[in-house]
Design an enzyme around this catalytic site. Structure first.
Site, PDB file in Angstrom:
ATOM      1  N   TYR A 189       1.051  -1.262  -0.472  1.00  0.00           N
ATOM      2  CA  TYR A 189      -0.112  -0.308   0.044  1.00  0.00           C
ATOM      3  C   TYR A 189       1.012   0.758   0.338  1.00  0.00           C
ATOM      4  CZ  TYR A 189      -0.287  -0.406   5.229  1.00  0.00           C
ATOM      5  OH  TYR A 189      -0.611  -0.197   6.635  1.00  0.00           O
ATOM      6  N   GLU A 190       0.355   2.705  -0.381  1.00  0.00           N
ATOM      7  CA  GLU A 190       0.880   3.357  -0.561  1.00  0.00           C
ATOM      8  C   GLU A 190       2.194   3.473  -1.906  1.00  0.00           C
ATOM      9  OE1 GLU A 190      -0.353   6.013   1.676  1.00  0.00           O
ATOM     10  OE2 GLU A 190       0.487   7.209   0.093  1.00  0.00           O
TER      11      GLU A 190
END
Lengths: 596, 596
Positions: free
Chosen positions: A437-438
């Site tokens: 994620y990110e």
């Protein structure tokens, strides 16, 4: 699982390596050494005593969705209240909205502790802090007045609603829509997935920051705007409206971080307001990108520290077999497994990666502080460039490292590592999301090479290498550090040459950008950590030369530095060789031939 | 999750690389190419259609222990019945007890398919096959008569009861006891942990092979004996006794392979019989060690193949962003992610590791067959030495590789990789046990360097390297293969030099054995796979030169070989450099200083 913040090492990094008191003076925030050490002690007690004990159960219990409401694991709600009441939520928040304005160079230690204690618990507040940043920078005065103070205090939480089923890495494919209304508000509609903390049971309001398209928006990423869409609209009198037209449609069943709710959020003409200018949504998100990615890097670091502590504890207690050079504790039924060289190899790999990464985290935190808080504009710009170069390394390398270090912990426990009650396998499962994620770590590597290295023809990278090369020269002149200085200096030269080669390859053939990216980021990270280990060794040698009474502590730093350079840094060689293998052998295989 | 056995590659390995028909003729087992290909087709249908569809649910449902009885996941019981009825259980079993006596070189392909379809399902029968081997080799005629045929058919299952809470790697610490009885039987007592398939609901009897100590046994590993302790004793009339004095006290809650019951087994004066001689229990277990470790290696290989298939499917379907050299499928909203060099890097890493490992698996299987079945004693002995050298590499490298390849699959899926329904994260969790059980991978590396390399002063290893060096010389003489042959040849020379260095280091300092072991095993595996890729490339070039119509297939082999050598083989460099870093930097850190 028990967790004790590594306070001695944190103080080494803050005070001895980076002189945090001088840094705070420069920033003018009134923090001094005594205060900082007091905060660290409090932070260690809070995370070790209140948060860490919740983590194991949170994995077993997970989150439940019933009638649109999410229940978080036992203890999370109360712990969050404590987190807010004791002011931990507002630590880095802007002072003009009730925040305490702590610099990152101090706050990162607390955040690392939080990650180590329970990544699931930290996810909720981490997202809120990101939303605060975006709203503080780009929101209208009215939106700020209505929402910001309660988000800063943690009374309300925030989310980031970016991803849609067809739009993950590629936000150009985003479909959510926002229809302007006569009163200046918008009706936001669309379905968002992977929304951390989209629903939970411990704050009275949730402020969603949502990417969506205006009716006349251009296609692609240039037509994306950012909206504030609260679960309950804040009314002028301070009360809250009925629930907005949004709902949690489902929560995901995941490999890990089961205590963090990951929601499908449906917006059905929900009332929202534009943040920043129309079609500037991505730019607004970029405001918080560095901080968000830094925080995810700290997740890798925190989990790695927790895993190292778990492995070390077990390696010292577990009696099994005798040392290769004969019994070490003949009075016992067998020796503790820490006597075995291969167990030590795993433990020292963990230790040197964790402590090395902590130095890089601090260095990066300092740049983030200076980017925003230095008095001189040129200094702010310089720090901004340096932070931008390092952030993708911190995010990708720390999270890969976290996964590796957690896996070593499982291995040290042998069969018990696979059993849930021991907690090591949870660390592997929890940390696996951080590589995704990110921005996946592949995307981080592309950002690093494309924007941060190719973007300025390698000049910022060369400046960084040059600074470390100076340190290596100085170390080489000191007999006690000469060997270490020489090895690190050679690697820095090699890094400079390799970056020139990577730039040339990428300019010849655009595919080389993606073909070299991950290996070049990894290479860079291993050499960078060697640079920090050299600095640590120099500080330790200074202390020993000055007659410090903490001889064992400083000698351990020298041992760790030697281990890192001899047994971990060689990984840089394989990344270098692999990336020099080039793009051709990646692109030559026809798509259909993969399946043979 | 869908799974399709990689039949084309398996046929390439069996027929084109290892001439399995000639091998079978040599062994005199009556199998020919047509029969073998038919079995492969049937095996692919059984595993793909019957087993693979059970795997996802087995992870969600897991096993339940109620009143001492274990319930396995939905479908396992019926599938196991099919497995027995269709003769899959008896494939490699001894012919004199109703087995079909398939050679490993054929059977390993079926076993790989089973592992890929559901590791949990395979665990039960894998352990039974191990128990059969030990009983067939060391059991008395009476025990064999009473138990073996039903174990060979799969009607009854078997377990291996070795580990106790205080005795894992170190069996010297074993405490279970066996009291001799007047009738020649024994009363076995003790608590065993981590017993795979200790209880389940799909066979009417379970035959436990249990390590325990006789009353007068010497301390340590020289006082361990092996006992057969059935759940129900087979009576002379073929009926079964009441339940023996043993029970499943608990099942473990694990990271993965949740469909496989992992039991605490309590023996409370249970009736058993000695297998083999008193105090020779470890030797009896060693009989099945090679096969058991080979099977665990195949678990890594099978999971890796399943992960590669999953990643490839997704990479071809998922549309996200555009290629670095511009849109590749402009008619679509975005390009499939397989156009991105970094996604290709992950897929080709998976593919070249999986196919490379499959060649090594086949080569090792062939040695295992010859060890038992060659007509010439010298040939049997030579094969035995070669197999012994390779088994720890197969076990440790394949299982590390399986974990890596599964992790790449998670990464290719992005955020979806972390979500349970997609199945990729399950492969990571399931495969993690393979690095731990049947001897941790650290123990494999010690076995490799200590027994297999130092044990004969490196002569068997040098013989192996020499054979590959000859192939490299031949390849170097062919223009189309010259570059590949040269690179591989250089690595083989380096391997020879490095092994001499490792031997010398280990003779100087016993700690170097453990300090170099894991890196040396990894180094060896990467170079070994390069040798097999060179062989594959040579066969592919032969086929192309001979005008084969399968041009794409053989060209894919050449592409994969080039990729492996340029982008994966460089890992050998870092393992070499790291191990040359030596033991000092591992042993210098005082135990107490780790905790700073």
């Amino acid at each position: 699982m028990s967790y004790q913040a590594p306070l001695r090492d944190m103080r080494f990094v803050l005070h001895e390596l980076f002189d945090v008191s001088a840094h705070c003076e420069l920033l003018g925030n009134g923090l001094d050494r005594e205060l900082i050490d007091g905060v660290l002690e409090e932070a260690a007690a809070f995370t070790g005593n209140e948060i860490a004990p919740l983590n194991r159960n949170s994995d077993e219990e997970g989150c439940q969705l019933v009638d649109g409401n999410v229940t978080t694991p036992k203890g999370f709600r109360a712990a969050y209240q404590q987190f807010v009441d004791n002011g931990w939520a507002s630590m880095t928040g802007p002072v003009d909205f009730g925040g305490q304005g702590f610099p990152q160079l101090v706050a990162f230690t607390f955040h690392e502790m939080l990650m180590a204690s329970s990544l699931s618990f930290r996810v909720y507040s981490g997202l809120t802090e990101g939303a605060v940043l975006a709203l503080h920078k780009h929101g209208s005065a009215e939106l700020q007045k209505d929402y910001l103070a309660k988000m800063v205090s943690g009374q309300w939480t925030g989310t980031m609603c970016l991803t849609e089923p067809q739009a993950g890495t590629d936000l150009a494919l985003l479909r959510s829509k926002a229809e302007p209304q006569a009163d200046g508000s918008y009706k936001v509609s669309g379905s968002k997935i992977f929304i951390s903390g989209g629903e939970q049971d411990f704050s009275e309001n949730i402020v969603h920051l949502v990417l969506a398209r205006l009716p006349d928006a251009p296609a692609g990423v240039k037509g994306i705007s950012l909206f504030l869409v609260p679960k309950f609209v804040a009314k002028a009198d301070g009360s809250l409206s009925d629930k907005n037209a949004l709902s949690c449609g489902a929560i995901e069943h995941k490999m890990g971080i089961k205590g963090a709710s990951t929601c499908v959020m449906n917006f059905d003409g929900a009332t929202g307001w534009l943040i920043g200018d129309a079609n500037q949504g991505l730019a607004c998100m970029f405001t918080m990108m560095n901080d968000a990615r830094f925080q995810v890097g700290l997740q890798g670091l925190g989990i790695a520290e927790a895993a190292f502590q778990g492995a070390l504890r077990y390696a010292r207690e577990r009696l099994q077999s005798r040392g290769l050079a004969g019994a070490q504790q003949p009075e016992k039924a067998a020796d503790p497994i820490i006597v075995h060289p291969d167990v030590r190899r795993m433990l020292l790999t963990q230790k040197s990666l964790v402590e090395g990464s902590r130095m890089l985290a601090a260095y990066t935190a300092r740049q983030l502080d200076l980017e925003h808080g230095a008095s001189d504009a040129a200094e702010r710009k310089a720090a901004s460039k340096r932070a931008a170069l390092l952030i993708p390394i911190v995010k990708a390398f720390f999270t890969d490292m976290g996964q590796e270090v957690a896996s070593h912990a499982v291995q040290v426990y042998g069969g018990h590592g696979f059993i849930r009650e021991w907690g090591m396998e949870q660390l592997m499962r929890d940390s696996r999301i951080t590589q995704l994620y990110e921005g996946t770590n592949g995307i981080q590597a592309l950002d690093y090479i494309r924007r941060k290295v190719l973007g300025d023809g390698g000049s910022e990278l060369n400046a960084l290498i040059g600074e470390f090369a100076d340190l290596a020269d100085q170390a080489s002149a000191r007999p006690a550090l000469a060997e270490l200085g020489k090895v690190v200096g050679e690697r820095l030269n090699q890094w400079r040459e390799l970056s020139a080669e990577v730039i040339a390859m990428s300019q010849r053939d655009a595919q080389e950008i993606g073909a070299t990216s991950v290996d070049f980021l990894q290479y860079s990270a291993y050499v960078l950590l060697a640079g920090f280990w050299l600095q640590a060794a120099a500080k330790a040698q200074d202390a020993l030369d000055a007659g410090s009474s903490e001889i064992e502590f400083y000698q351990a730093k020298l041992h760790s530095a030697a281990f890192y350079v001899r047994r971990v840094l060689p990984r840089a060689s394989s990344h270098r060789e692999a990336l020099l293998g080039g793009a051709d052998c990646l692109m030559a295989m026809p798509e259909d031939s993969f399946a043979f």
